[in-house]
Scaffold this motif. Structure first.
Motif, short mmCIF file in Angstrom:
data_model
loop_
_atom_site.label_atom_id
_atom_site.label_comp_id
_atom_site.label_asym_id
_atom_site.label_seq_id
_atom_site.Cartn_x
_atom_site.Cartn_y
_atom_site.Cartn_z
N ILE A 76 40.30 -2.68 -50.70
CA ILE A 76 39.07 -2.75 -51.49
C ILE A 76 37.89 -2.96 -50.54
N GLY A 77 38.00 -3.97 -49.70
CA GLY A 77 36.95 -4.19 -48.71
C GLY A 77 36.80 -3.00 -47.79
N PHE A 81 33.16 -0.56 -47.54
CA PHE A 81 32.35 -0.55 -46.32
C PHE A 81 32.66 0.62 -45.38
N GLU A 82 33.55 1.53 -45.80
CA GLU A 82 33.97 2.62 -44.92
C GLU A 82 32.81 3.55 -44.55
N ILE A 83 32.13 4.09 -45.54
CA ILE A 83 31.05 5.04 -45.27
C ILE A 83 29.88 4.37 -44.55
N PRO A 84 29.39 3.19 -45.00
CA PRO A 84 28.31 2.55 -44.24
C PRO A 84 28.67 2.30 -42.77
N SER A 85 29.91 1.91 -42.51
CA SER A 85 30.33 1.66 -41.14
C SER A 85 30.29 2.93 -40.31
N GLY A 262 40.31 14.42 -49.50
CA GLY A 262 40.45 12.98 -49.75
C GLY A 262 41.64 12.68 -50.64
N PHE A 263 41.82 13.49 -51.69
CA PHE A 263 42.96 13.26 -52.59
C PHE A 263 44.28 13.58 -51.90
N ILE A 264 44.29 14.64 -51.09
CA ILE A 264 45.50 14.97 -50.33
C ILE A 264 45.83 13.81 -49.38
N SER A 265 44.79 13.27 -48.74
CA SER A 265 45.00 12.11 -47.86
C SER A 265 45.57 10.94 -48.64
N ILE A 387 36.57 11.07 -46.99
CA ILE A 387 37.98 11.43 -47.06
C ILE A 387 38.85 10.20 -46.78
N SER A 388 38.47 9.45 -45.75
CA SER A 388 39.24 8.26 -45.40
C SER A 388 39.16 7.20 -46.48
N THR A 389 37.99 7.08 -47.13
CA THR A 389 37.83 6.10 -48.20
C THR A 389 38.73 6.42 -49.38
N ILE A 390 38.73 7.69 -49.78
CA ILE A 390 39.59 8.11 -50.89
C ILE A 390 41.05 7.89 -50.52
N GLY A 391 41.41 8.34 -49.32
CA GLY A 391 42.79 8.16 -48.87
C GLY A 391 43.17 6.71 -48.74
#
Length: 441
Positions: A76-77, A81-85, A262-265, A387-391
């Motif tokens: 969750i965390g 914060f994935e995209i802002p980072s 993202g969904f595939i990930s 993509i990483s956030t969704i995955g």
């Protein structure tokens, strides 16, 4: 290597190719060992609770559901914060970003030794996710600044050897620390595990700040001709995908292919994290000791590493991604499904888990070469982060769902079938969903 060599590239391709090979070997040896070590520690610090739970669940009276939620709440965390980072990385560079990320996650991981209640457990896992956010997608973006598309799968595979190789260290280290240090200075074995694996991340974060360069143009270990050649090859990639010049961050976030990836990930990572968090419990349930669990876990890890290098290199040479991904994802599904036949027999079960690791590790590596093909440099940071956030949401879902199913059914069989189905669906979506848009990698 000299200017004439590069200038002759159009008329002497074999000579230019040889020169480029030497250049990218130099870059690979400078960057990838350090990034590999960072990813090993990253994976250890986010997944060491898979081993720690073998003691802490009983000592702290945590149920499988509590542990599953605690394992998953990390993401969750991480997702928030994935995209802002990643956007910050694009502005301040990888050196400062990794110093911040690794220092804070290392301290938080070590602080896990003080958790005594579910609330402590949840809060620290959430903070660990916040501080780790942006690490893997940030490095994937970083690789796009150094490697042209045709060389990126192998570089990505070498980076992803980190989490694939981590079980080689995680299993034996956890077994040794948790058994030999249990009770030392009044601390339980699982407390020592968090401390021993948390502190090195802080140290390596400082080392990265001084050893890495943000871009090829900043690298003092490349001469001007080498910098010019890297820039030329990367610009050639842009020319080969001319529409990328006009692509913005906003358009990348509106691109259906980004959301599909993202969904595939997500579907692939379900298997990655379900195995990371629950494989030790599964093996212990077959009658193995904590120390034996650690060493048995090395077998799937070795198989995954070998497959990533071989299959990633083959994908680069063939310039093909979709079928390489689809086939390896199905191999992973087969391995997980076959594991259900040997839930009481450690040796054949580990062989099946090794087959699953071959497929999942290879598919995961190849998947991450695709965003760099679809997205421009300007849009890559946000697109890869999305993509990483969704995955990464799979990291929340997988431990919790597997834990709940184990509590309800008393075993892992149903979970393994569900994870197998997710991998097959990922293969179908890659083949069908990107069929009209894929370009040779």
């Amino acid at each position: 290597m000299n200017t004439a060599t590069f200038a002759a590239g159009a008329t002497a391709p074999s000579l230019a190719e040889t020169s480029d090979d030497a250049l990218f070997r130099k870059i690979t040896w400078r960057l990838l060992p350090l990034l590999f070590a960072c990813y090993v520690l990253n994976y250890l610090d986010r997944t060491n609770i898979g081993y720690a739970q073998l003691q802490m669940k009983d000592q702290l009276s945590f149920s499988d559901t509590v542990f599953g939620l605690g394992a998953g709440i990390f993401f969750i965390g991480y997702a928030v914060f994935e995209i802002p980072s990643n956007l910050m990385l694009a502005k301040i560079g990888v050196r400062a970003t990794l110093l911040r990320i690794m220092g804070l996650w290392g301290l938080t991981s070590a602080a896990m030794m003080f958790a005594t209640t579910p609330t402590h457990f949840y809060v620290l896992r959430f903070l660990l996710g916040v501080f780790e956010a942006g690490f893997a997608p940030g490095i994937l973006f970083y690789l796009t600044l150094w490697f042209p598309a045709g060389r990126r799968a192998k570089a990505t595979a070498l980076f992803f050897m980190g989490p694939a190789a981590a079980p080689l260290f995680a299993g034996p280290l956890a077994g040794i620390v948790m058994t030999s240090l249990d009770g030392a200075y009044g601390l339980a074995g699982w407390q020592w595990l968090f401390l021993v694996e948390g502190v090195p991340s802080v140290v390596l974060g400082v080392a990265v700040f001084f050893l890495l360069s943000n871009t090829p143009a900043d690298a003092p270990w490349l001469n001007d001709i080498e910098k010019q050649r890297v820039r030329h090859l990367l610009e050639h990639d842009l020319a080969a995908h001319g529409s990328h010049e006009r692509q913005t961050i906003a358009s990348a976030l509106r691109d259906g292919r980004v959301w599909l990836l993202g969904f595939i990930s997500f579907l692939v990572i379900l298997g990655v994290y379900a195995m990371a968090f629950w494989q030790p419990t599964m093996l212990k349930g077959m009658g193995l000791t904590v120390l034996q669990v650690g060493f048995y876990s090395m077998v799937p890890a070795l198989a995954g590493i070998a497959a990533m290098i071989i299959i990633g290199g083959h994908s680069d040479r063939q310039g093909e991604r979709r079928w390489h991904f689809a086939i390896t994802a199905c191999v992973g599904a087969l391995g997980l499904s076959l594991t259900t036949l040997f839930m009481k027999s450690p040796v054949p079960a580990v062989a099946c888990l090794a087959l699953a690791a071959i497929g999942i590790s290879s598919a995961f590596t190849i998947l991450w070469t695709v965003p760099g093909i679809l997205l421009s440099k300007k849009a890559a940071a946000a697109g890869i982060a999305l993509i990483s956030t969704i995955g990464g949401c799979a990291g929340l879902v997988a431990p919790l769902v597997v834990g709940a199913i184990k509590t309800a059914t008393g075993g892992f069989t149903l979970s393994l079938y569900l994870l197998s189905g997710a991998l097959v669906l990922a293969a179908v979506l890659m083949l069908v969903g990107l069929r009209l848009h894929s370009k040779p990698g």
